[in-house]
Design a protein around this motif. Structure first.
Motif, short mmCIF file in Angstrom:
data_model
loop_
_atom_site.label_atom_id
_atom_site.label_comp_id
_atom_site.label_asym_id
_atom_site.label_seq_id
_atom_site.Cartn_x
_atom_site.Cartn_y
_atom_site.Cartn_z
N LYS A 24 0.81 -1.22 0.00
CA LYS A 24 0.00 0.00 0.00
C LYS A 24 0.84 1.27 0.00
O LYS A 24 0.52 2.26 0.66
CB LYS A 24 -0.96 0.02 1.20
N SER A 77 1.12 3.44 -2.36
CA SER A 77 0.36 4.55 -2.93
C SER A 77 -0.61 5.15 -1.91
O SER A 77 -0.75 6.38 -1.82
CB SER A 77 -0.40 4.10 -4.17
N SER A 78 -1.29 4.28 -1.15
CA SER A 78 -2.22 4.78 -0.14
C SER A 78 -1.49 5.56 0.93
O SER A 78 -1.96 6.61 1.39
CB SER A 78 -2.99 3.61 0.48
N ALA A 103 -5.98 8.93 -6.28
CA ALA A 103 -5.43 7.67 -6.79
C ALA A 103 -6.20 7.20 -8.01
O ALA A 103 -5.62 6.69 -8.98
CB ALA A 103 -5.47 6.61 -5.69
N ARG A 104 -7.52 7.38 -8.00
CA ARG A 104 -8.31 7.02 -9.17
C ARG A 104 -7.96 7.92 -10.35
O ARG A 104 -7.79 7.45 -11.48
CB ARG A 104 -9.80 7.11 -8.84
N THR A 134 -4.75 2.75 -9.15
CA THR A 134 -5.55 1.75 -8.45
C THR A 134 -6.72 1.34 -9.32
O THR A 134 -7.22 2.13 -10.12
CB THR A 134 -6.07 2.30 -7.11
N ALA A 172 -9.01 1.57 -3.67
CA ALA A 172 -8.20 1.21 -2.51
C ALA A 172 -8.64 1.91 -1.23
O ALA A 172 -7.81 2.25 -0.39
CB ALA A 172 -6.72 1.48 -2.78
N ASP A 180 -7.35 -0.08 1.83
CA ASP A 180 -5.94 0.17 2.18
C ASP A 180 -5.77 1.58 2.75
O ASP A 180 -5.07 1.79 3.74
CB ASP A 180 -5.06 0.04 0.94
N ASN A 195 -15.58 -0.63 -1.08
CA ASN A 195 -14.82 0.27 -1.95
C ASN A 195 -15.66 0.84 -3.09
O ASN A 195 -15.26 1.82 -3.71
CB ASN A 195 -13.60 -0.45 -2.54
N SER A 234 -0.59 -2.58 -9.29
CA SER A 234 -2.02 -2.85 -9.13
C SER A 234 -2.80 -2.57 -10.40
O SER A 234 -3.73 -3.30 -10.75
CB SER A 234 -2.59 -1.99 -7.99
N GLY A 259 -2.24 -7.41 -0.98
CA GLY A 259 -2.68 -6.70 -2.17
C GLY A 259 -2.61 -7.58 -3.39
O GLY A 259 -3.00 -8.75 -3.37
#
Length: 290
Positions: free
Chosen positions: A97, A99-100, A133-134, A139, A143, A146, A160, A186, A249
């Motif tokens: 995770k 990126s999160s 993130a989208r 992702t 996520a 996460d 989610n 991912s 993940g």
């Protein structure tokens, strides 16, 4: 004005790719973000460990946060820009995770620079990072599982598809992480293969919502190793000594939880494989300004 925040990484209980329901828990690996506000309206970013890497995620996090919250800080969005720099202990594209953690740390550091971090609900801040993130395409699911675990600490279960928190519980576990040398992104995951194991994911969700996190992890691990064609050897090497073990993940890392002595035993087995093992604790404090 400058702001700074740290966010923990996370391990997987349930991968959300099959059904949209996911579960994760925070672990003691950190990403730090430092945000310096400017007066030129421009947002720029850099990743300390990989200066040539794409910084669009953290830049988008700053941009969305300024759009939403600059007016609350008495600033016009057109007049305020920022530079963000992240430093991390979390290996990128490892299933832990990264990126999160980067998104959460960046959003909260931006709020800290605006001097309103304590006034913003943590889940609202988390959803900004998920939206970024989208937008950045890093992702498939958004996520939120996460990101919520990293933002709140402890273990979370989420929907989610609606960015909804279904359950949250502080946990104090020992966690062993094995990270092979390869990377797995991912956004490149075979989603259709994951969707075929939806009945198993539904079972994992039931176990997680019942607080049976270790069993949930193990079922998730075998199901998603099959779907994503990762070896089950690390899972078998951890059983039956650990309370739970899973692919984290979309891989390639594996994470196990249990008592320290059992995890030390498993660490000896995993240590014979190429890659890195880390014996950590879970985190209950989540993302915070520093």
């Amino acid at each position: 004005m400058d702001g700074r925040a740290v966010a923990p990484a996370a391990g997987t209980v349930l991968n959300a790719l099959a059904t949209g329901t996911g579960s994760a828990f925070a672990i003691d690996l950190e990403t730090t973000a430092t945000v310096s506000l400017t007066s030129d309206g421009v947002v720029s970013g850099e990743i300390a460990e990989e200066p040539d890497a794409d910084a669009s995620l953290i830049e988008r996090c700053v941009d969305l946060t300024l759009e939403r919250y600059a007016p609350e800080a008495g600033l016009e969005r057109a007049d305020v820009g920022a530079h963000v720099r992240t430093e991390t202990e979390v290996p990128m594209a490892s299933g832990l995770k990264s990126s999160s953690a980067a998104a959460n740390a960046t959003v909260l550091a931006t709020l800290d620079a605006l001097e309103i971090a304590d006034a913003v609900d943590r889940l609202d801040a988390c959803r900004l990072g998920v939206a970024a993130a989208r937008d950045a395409g890093v992702t498939v699911t958004g996520a939120f599982d996460d990101a919520s675990a990293s933002m709140l600490g402890g273990v979370t279960v989420t929907d989610n598809t609606a960015d909804e928190l279904l359950a949250h519980e502080p946990v104090d576990w020992h966690a062993l992480v094995y990270t092979p040398p390869e990377r797995a992104y991912s956004a490149d995951t075979d989603v259709s293969a994951c969707e075929r194991i939806a009945p198993m994911a539904d079972l994992v969700a039931e176990l997680a919502l019942d607080g049976r996190y270790g069993e949930a992890m193990t079922v998730n691990g075998f199901a998603f190793c099959g779907a994503l064609e990762f070896p089950t050897g690390p899972l078998l090497e951890a059983l039956p000594d650990v309370a739970g073990v899973s692919l984290s993940g979309t891989g390639p890392s594996y994470v196990a939880v249990g008592d320290r002595e059992a995890l030390e035993t498993v660490r000896g087995r995993w240590g014979e494989r190429d890659g890195t093992t880390r014996l950590l604790r879970t985190r209950t404090d989540g993302t915070r300004p520093t």
